[in-house]
Design a protein around this motif. Structure first.
Motif, PDB file in Angstrom:
ATOM      1  N   LEU A 116       0.834  -1.214   0.000  1.00  0.00           N
ATOM      2  CA  LEU A 116       0.000   0.000   0.000  1.00  0.00           C
ATOM      3  C   LEU A 116       0.866   1.260   0.000  1.00  0.00           C
ATOM      4  CD1 LEU A 116      -2.828   1.302   0.282  1.00  0.00           C
ATOM      5  CD2 LEU A 116      -2.581   1.071   2.759  1.00  0.00           C
ATOM      6  N   ALA A 117       1.902   1.268   0.828  1.00  0.00           N
ATOM      7  CA  ALA A 117       2.773   2.447   0.900  1.00  0.00           C
ATOM      8  C   ALA A 117       3.410   2.729  -0.467  1.00  0.00           C
ATOM      9  CB  ALA A 117       3.855   2.222   1.955  1.00  0.00           C
ATOM     10  N   GLY A 118       3.881   1.689  -1.120  1.00  0.00           N
ATOM     11  CA  GLY A 118       4.496   1.867  -2.438  1.00  0.00           C
ATOM     12  C   GLY A 118       3.501   2.385  -3.455  1.00  0.00           C
ATOM     13  N   GLU A 119       2.288   1.863  -3.366  1.00  0.00           N
ATOM     14  CA  GLU A 119       1.240   2.268  -4.313  1.00  0.00           C
ATOM     15  C   GLU A 119       0.908   3.749  -4.143  1.00  0.00           C
ATOM     16  OE1 GLU A 119       0.473  -0.132  -6.394  1.00  0.00           O
ATOM     17  OE2 GLU A 119      -0.669   1.358  -7.524  1.00  0.00           O
ATOM     18  N   VAL A 120       0.798   4.162  -2.895  1.00  0.00           N
ATOM     19  CA  VAL A 120       0.471   5.572  -2.607  1.00  0.00           C
ATOM     20  C   VAL A 120       1.602   6.486  -3.074  1.00  0.00           C
ATOM     21  CG1 VAL A 120       0.166   7.224  -0.710  1.00  0.00           C
ATOM     22  CG2 VAL A 120      -1.109   5.076  -0.708  1.00  0.00           C
ATOM     23  N   LEU A 121       2.851   6.047  -2.869  1.00  0.00           N
ATOM     24  CA  LEU A 121       3.986   6.883  -3.289  1.00  0.00           C
ATOM     25  C   LEU A 121       4.044   7.028  -4.807  1.00  0.00           C
ATOM     26  CD1 LEU A 121       6.783   5.668  -0.854  1.00  0.00           C
ATOM     27  CD2 LEU A 121       5.720   7.925  -0.914  1.00  0.00           C
ATOM     28  N   ARG A 122       3.739   5.962  -5.488  1.00  0.00           N
ATOM     29  CA  ARG A 122       3.807   6.016  -6.970  1.00  0.00           C
ATOM     30  C   ARG A 122       2.627   6.763  -7.571  1.00  0.00           C
ATOM     31  NH1 ARG A 122       5.933   0.993  -6.078  1.00  0.00           N
ATOM     32  NH2 ARG A 122       3.877   0.052  -6.051  1.00  0.00           N
ATOM     33  N   SER A 123       1.488   6.671  -6.907  1.00  0.00           N
ATOM     34  CA  SER A 123       0.280   7.242  -7.495  1.00  0.00           C
ATOM     35  C   SER A 123      -0.498   7.972  -6.412  1.00  0.00           C
ATOM     36  CB  SER A 123      -0.526   6.096  -8.103  1.00  0.00           C
ATOM     37  OG  SER A 123      -1.839   6.419  -8.219  1.00  0.00           O
ATOM     38  N   PRO A 124      -0.307   9.273  -6.325  1.00  0.00           N
ATOM     39  CA  PRO A 124      -0.860  10.021  -5.201  1.00  0.00           C
ATOM     40  C   PRO A 124      -2.385  10.134  -5.176  1.00  0.00           C
ATOM     41  CG  PRO A 124       0.461  11.442  -6.661  1.00  0.00           C
ATOM     42  CD  PRO A 124       0.425  10.098  -7.277  1.00  0.00           C
ATOM     43  N   HIS A 159      -4.116  -3.341  -5.511  1.00  0.00           N
ATOM     44  CA  HIS A 159      -4.398  -1.914  -5.742  1.00  0.00           C
ATOM     45  C   HIS A 159      -4.295  -1.567  -7.224  1.00  0.00           C
ATOM     46  CE1 HIS A 159      -4.375  -1.430  -1.433  1.00  0.00           C
ATOM     47  NE2 HIS A 159      -3.159  -1.954  -1.365  1.00  0.00           N
ATOM     48  N   LYS A 164      -7.450  -0.235  -9.335  1.00  0.00           N
ATOM     49  CA  LYS A 164      -7.315   1.081  -9.976  1.00  0.00           C
ATOM     50  C   LYS A 164      -7.570   0.985 -11.480  1.00  0.00           C
ATOM     51  CE  LYS A 164      -4.402   3.557  -7.797  1.00  0.00           C
ATOM     52  NZ  LYS A 164      -3.219   4.182  -7.224  1.00  0.00           N
ATOM     53  N   HIS A 191      -3.327   8.359   2.054  1.00  0.00           N
ATOM     54  CA  HIS A 191      -2.360   9.095   1.229  1.00  0.00           C
ATOM     55  C   HIS A 191      -1.578  10.104   2.068  1.00  0.00           C
ATOM     56  CE1 HIS A 191      -4.588   7.532  -2.304  1.00  0.00           C
ATOM     57  NE2 HIS A 191      -3.444   7.721  -2.922  1.00  0.00           N
ATOM     58  N   VAL A 250       0.907   8.330   4.573  1.00  0.00           N
ATOM     59  CA  VAL A 250       2.112   7.778   3.935  1.00  0.00           C
ATOM     60  C   VAL A 250       3.065   8.908   3.567  1.00  0.00           C
ATOM     61  CG1 VAL A 250       2.991   6.594   1.874  1.00  0.00           C
ATOM     62  CG2 VAL A 250       0.989   5.686   3.078  1.00  0.00           C
ATOM     63  N   GLU A 294      10.721   2.803  -4.693  1.00  0.00           N
ATOM     64  CA  GLU A 294       9.284   2.802  -4.989  1.00  0.00           C
ATOM     65  C   GLU A 294       8.900   3.741  -6.130  1.00  0.00           C
ATOM     66  OE1 GLU A 294       7.554   0.534  -4.061  1.00  0.00           O
ATOM     67  OE2 GLU A 294       7.465   0.160  -1.917  1.00  0.00           O
ATOM     68  N   ILE A 295       9.537   4.884  -6.210  1.00  0.00           N
ATOM     69  CA  ILE A 295       9.130   5.847  -7.245  1.00  0.00           C
ATOM     70  C   ILE A 295       9.978   5.689  -8.503  1.00  0.00           C
ATOM     71  CG2 ILE A 295       8.829   8.308  -7.783  1.00  0.00           C
ATOM     72  CD1 ILE A 295       8.226   8.754  -4.808  1.00  0.00           C
ATOM     73  N   ILE A 332       6.702   3.536   8.025  1.00  0.00           N
ATOM     74  CA  ILE A 332       5.426   3.896   7.382  1.00  0.00           C
ATOM     75  C   ILE A 332       4.309   3.009   7.924  1.00  0.00           C
ATOM     76  CG2 ILE A 332       4.198   4.060   5.175  1.00  0.00           C
ATOM     77  CD1 ILE A 332       6.995   4.448   3.845  1.00  0.00           C
ATOM     78  N   LEU A 377       0.579   3.669   9.481  1.00  0.00           N
ATOM     79  CA  LEU A 377      -0.621   3.200   8.770  1.00  0.00           C
ATOM     80  C   LEU A 377      -1.484   2.255   9.605  1.00  0.00           C
ATOM     81  CD1 LEU A 377       0.460   2.331   5.095  1.00  0.00           C
ATOM     82  CD2 LEU A 377      -1.252   4.007   5.808  1.00  0.00           C
TER      83      LEU A 377
END
Lengths: 192, 205
Positions: free
Chosen positions: A44-52, B45, B49, B143, B146, B165-166, B196, B200
């Protein structure tokens, strides 16, 4: 201990866990709900970071999928295609055994004075340890032509239940013992 | 609907994540349900999405995504690894969403008026999953949590998790960028995720 496992889990998520460590970790995760929750949290954390922005799967989503799979029929299990069905090899074995048994019964039934000859050969029917039974050698008991004909007919009638290999073995026994069929020894396989 | 492969599987080496997915798929094919559960956790996710965007209706997205995962599980024996697992999974999700859209177009306009009481209750229950004000507020809070947790991380942990991650760098690439051993990268990323997760956890329990 837990930190080491969680670090392995983090590495697995990144595709950086050595292959030989994956199996044990998967089994641990299967048993430990808190580890699965933490794995979901890392994802979840990775998903949120990649896609705000955008929708996220709800907290119970993975559990719902698992329940939906469990609720399905057993044929939903992704069984490897190469696993043969046991019935594919059990059937001919049973057929062969049934045909062989039929032949033995037929021979025994058609022997004139079998009870007497059995006693003549060995005195008693031997009972080997482990339920291994051996019938005595039948001495001097040549069948009449009528007996041979009845035996052949009986075997023909029952050979349809046997596999080709089984039929060949039964007929081999008959042919080997014919024309006299005078000295035939039978052994029964050890029964479990 | 034909979906295009994002990359040619023949022309590039599989990434660490793809290899890890493949390992999990093989285990799931041998009957290890836990391995498939991890694949669901990893891609839930992304699939939700994707389906929500295709359907343009978040209320239905989780049901359709769930159906896609169940279909993937049923078809797993046929997955031979010719493409990455996620490519294969996305194709199933796209087809499942397309079927759902076709089914929706066939529904009568007064569909909801025809629903029985139990069906209406089921719809209401589904609504609570994703598109209610509460769910939207929770998503916003996740959001924010995090992003705040990442901002509060020590610089070495923050850099490592962002590069992973990014930017999608491998541990080896991050080690080169940060001039440290690969083992240190692994540890930093783990500690960032733990920090994190501590933030959470109260939201997800």
């Amino acid at each position: 201990m837990t930190d080491r496992i969680r670090e392995q889990m983090s590495a697995l998520l990144d595709g950086e866990l050595p292959r030989d460590e994956v199996g044990l970790l998967v089994r641990r995760l299967e048993r430990d709900e808190d580890l699965r929750r933490a794995f979901g949290s890392y994802v979840l954390a990775g998903e949120v970071l990649r896609s705000p922005s955008g929708p996220l799967a709800s907290a119970r989503f993975a559990a719902r999928v698992s329940a939906a799979i469990d609720a399905g029929t057993s044929d939903e299990t992704p069984v490897p295609r190469s696993v043969p069905s046991p019935s594919r090899w059990i059937r001919p074995v049973f057929a062969t055994a049934a045909a062989a048994s039929a032949a033995v019964v037929a021979v025994l039934l058609m022997k004139p004075g079998l009870q007497e000859t059995a006693l003549v050969a060995g005195g008693t029917v031997q009972q080997a340890p482990g339920a291994l039974a051996a019938l005595p050698i039948i001495a001097d008991s040549s069948p009449t032509p009528a007996h041979s004909q009845r035996l052949a007919g009986y075997l023909m009638a029952h050979s349809q239940f046997a596999s080709a290999i089984g039929r060949r073995n039964v007929w081999s026994s008959v042919l080997a013992s014919d024309p006299g069929i005078s000295r035939v020894s039978y052994e029964f396989a050890e029964t479990p | 609907m034909q979906t295009q492969e994002p990359r040619d599987a023949e022309s590039r080496p599989a990434s660490g994540v793809e290899q890890s997915d493949l390992e999990l798929v093989k285990r799931a094919q041998r009957g290890e349900r836990g391995a498939f559960d991890l694949l669901v956790l990893r891609y839930q996710h992304k699939v939700v999405k994707l389906v929500a965007r295709l359907l343009r209706d978040p209320t239905e997205a989780e049901d359709v995504a769930q159906e896609a995962f169940v279909k993937a599980y049923r078809a797993l024996a046929s997955f031979r690894g010719d493409s990455a697992f996620y490519t294969w999974l996305y194709r199933i999700a796209v087809n499942t969403a397309r079927n759902a859209m076709a089914s929706r177009q066939r529904r009568p306009l007064d569909y909801e008026a025809d629903l029985s009481e139990s069906e209406q209750s089921a719809v209401a229950s589904r609504m609570s999953h994703s598109d209610t004000p509460e769910a939207t507020a929770l998503s916003d809070e996740i959001h924010a949590t995090v992003n705040r947790a990442v901002a509060d991380l020590p610089e070495d942990l923050r850099t490592a998790i962002i590069l992973r991650e990014i930017e999608g760098l491998s541990y080896e690439e991050i080690a080169a960028a940060m001039d440290c051993p690969v083992g240190t990268v692994r540890s930093r990323i783990f500690r960032a995720r733990e920090a994190i997760d501590r933030n959470l956890k109260p939201l997800l329990d």
